[in-house]
Structures are given as C-alpha cells and as structure tokens.
Motif scaffolding. Structure first.
Motif, PDB file in Angstrom:
ATOM      1  N   ARG A 186      -4.333   3.319   6.377  1.00 55.21           N
ATOM      2  CA  ARG A 186      -3.783   2.986   4.909  1.00 55.21           C
ATOM      3  C   ARG A 186      -3.480   1.743   4.933  1.00 55.21           C
ATOM      4  NH1 ARG A 186      -0.987   6.520   2.199  1.00 55.21           N
ATOM      5  NH2 ARG A 186      -0.541   4.830   0.816  1.00 55.21           N
ATOM      6  N   LYS A 219      -7.686   0.468   3.477  1.00 54.72           N
ATOM      7  CA  LYS A 219      -7.629   1.007   2.019  1.00 54.72           C
ATOM      8  C   LYS A 219      -7.024  -0.163   1.246  1.00 54.72           C
ATOM      9  CE  LYS A 219      -7.277   5.832   2.633  1.00 54.72           C
ATOM     10  NZ  LYS A 219      -6.384   7.060   2.352  1.00 54.72           N
ATOM     11  N   ARG A 264       0.936  -1.272  -0.216  1.00 49.31           N
ATOM     12  CA  ARG A 264       0.015   0.042   0.004  1.00 49.31           C
ATOM     13  C   ARG A 264       0.855   1.229   0.050  1.00 49.31           C
ATOM     14  NH1 ARG A 264      -2.807  -4.103   2.129  1.00 49.31           N
ATOM     15  NH2 ARG A 264      -4.872  -4.272   2.039  1.00 49.31           N
TER      16      ARG A 264
END
Length: 221
Positions: free
Chosen positions: A217, A221, A23
């Motif tokens: 994050r 996500k 990520r």
C-alpha cells in the motif's frame, strides 16, 4: 499468493509517513462487520480457508496497531504473545485484539489494546489510517491501524497477554528481499504465507502478511 513487483524503499522517517498519509484513510470496510463478505487475500488457498471459516462460525472483528516509532531510523513495535493466551500463543504479533462494543471505532480498539497489552500511552500515538481488512484462519477480520509513535514512551508489559515487546527496523520490514514465502497444507489445500525472520525472531503468518500489505500500500500503489 501473487507477488507484485518490487519497489525501492527508502523507509526513511518522513518519506514513509508522507507516503502513508497520502495513501491511507479512515474509511471502515464493510467486510469488517458483514458476515456475508469474507476478506480476500489474493491467495486462492488462503481465501478458500477463510470462506470455510466464515461458513462455520461468525468471523470476529479485531483491530491491531502498526506502531511505527519515529526514531532517526524508524522502527515497528511488535510483541511476543504469552504462552498463556488461547490464540497464537508465543507468536510475534502487533498490539491488538477483539473490537469491543464499548470501542468508539476500530482505531479506538487498537489504541486501547496497545495500552492494555504493553502500556503504550495514547498521547504518544498519531493514527494515520487503516490498511486493508485482513482475514485469519482463526476466524478474525483484522483491521490494522497505521500510526506514527513519538519516541520517549515507557512500556509496561501485561504478562498475562504479552511476554515481551521489541522493535524491528522499518527498513528491514519494508524491504521485499526480506519477504520470504512459505507453504503449508491446510484443509486439503496448499496455502502460502509470508515469513520475515529477523535475528532470533520468527515473524510469519498474519503479522508478516499484514506487513507485506503495508509495503504494497505504501510503496507499490
């Protein structure tokens, strides 16, 4: 401050690092150096304060190191700032500070500051990528570097900047149940902030906010 839905967090060593590598990148956000871009936090009260701060004086670029130590139960290395420093005296923080002209990159600044503050050797640190840019009411644009740290290092505390260094379990910091929300009045507006009390440590403000961003994050996500 808008809270997103919770996610189950394993926070196991390899699970966390695999997620982080998938990520995070090393793309430098333009807001780090562009005075016309005020970092956004998603909280209207806080964003108002950052916009006011940016209008009053140039916001300074800074870098911090989120040093995740790859132990059997991974931990995050944090510091308690010295009472002698001008900003955030006595507060819990990540190793880090202002990005200097001699730094090759934000990650280089974060590694330099970690060495200067607590003596963390660079050869124990594997940078993974940057988090989102984070603005503080003290006028800093902070770019956090997430890194895997190999155990076995010895720290040497710079007493002029840091009172002590310690580790907090990653599983505690990545558990949304431990992300408490506080409120305070600043410049005539209510602003929210995260706080993550751990044993006798009070983790709050920018440090807790950045940890919340890390959780979002890596796990949301």
């Amino acid at each position: 401050m808008e809270k997103k839905g919770a996610a189950t967090t394993d926070a196991g060593t390899e699970d966390f690092f695999d997620r982080a590598r998938a990520r995070l990148r090393f793309d430098i956000p333009p807001g780090l150096t562009d005075a016309g871009i005020a970092p956004s936090t998603g909280d209207q009260g806080r964003d108002f304060i950052l916009q006011e701060t940016a209008r009053e004086e140039p916001m300074r670029a800074a870098a911090v190191l989120i040093a995740v130590v790859a132990r059997d139960e991974p931990t995050v290395l944090l510091t308690k700032r010295s009472a002698r420093v001008s900003d955030h005296a006595g507060e819990i923080a990540f190793p880090g500070g202002k990005i200097e002209a001699t730094d090759a990159s934000p990650v280089d600044a974060a590694l330099r500051e970690a060495w200067e503050e607590v003596g963390l050797p660079r050869d124990f640190v594997e940078p993974i990528g940057y988090l989102d840019l984070y603005g503080t009411s003290f006028g800093y644009r902070v770019l956090p570097t997430v890194a895997r740290v190999r155990p076995g290092f010895d720290l040497h505390i710079n007493a002029g900047e840091v009172e002590e260094a310690f580790e907090v379990p990653l599983s505690f910091l990545m558990n949304p149940d431990n992300h408490k929300q506080g409120w305070k009045l600043a410049r005539g507006r209510m602003r929210s902030f995260y706080e993550m009390p751990f044993e006798e440590r009070y983790i709050w403000g920018a440090t807790a906010g950045i940890l919340r961003v890390l959780y979002e994050r890596v796990y949301l996500k």
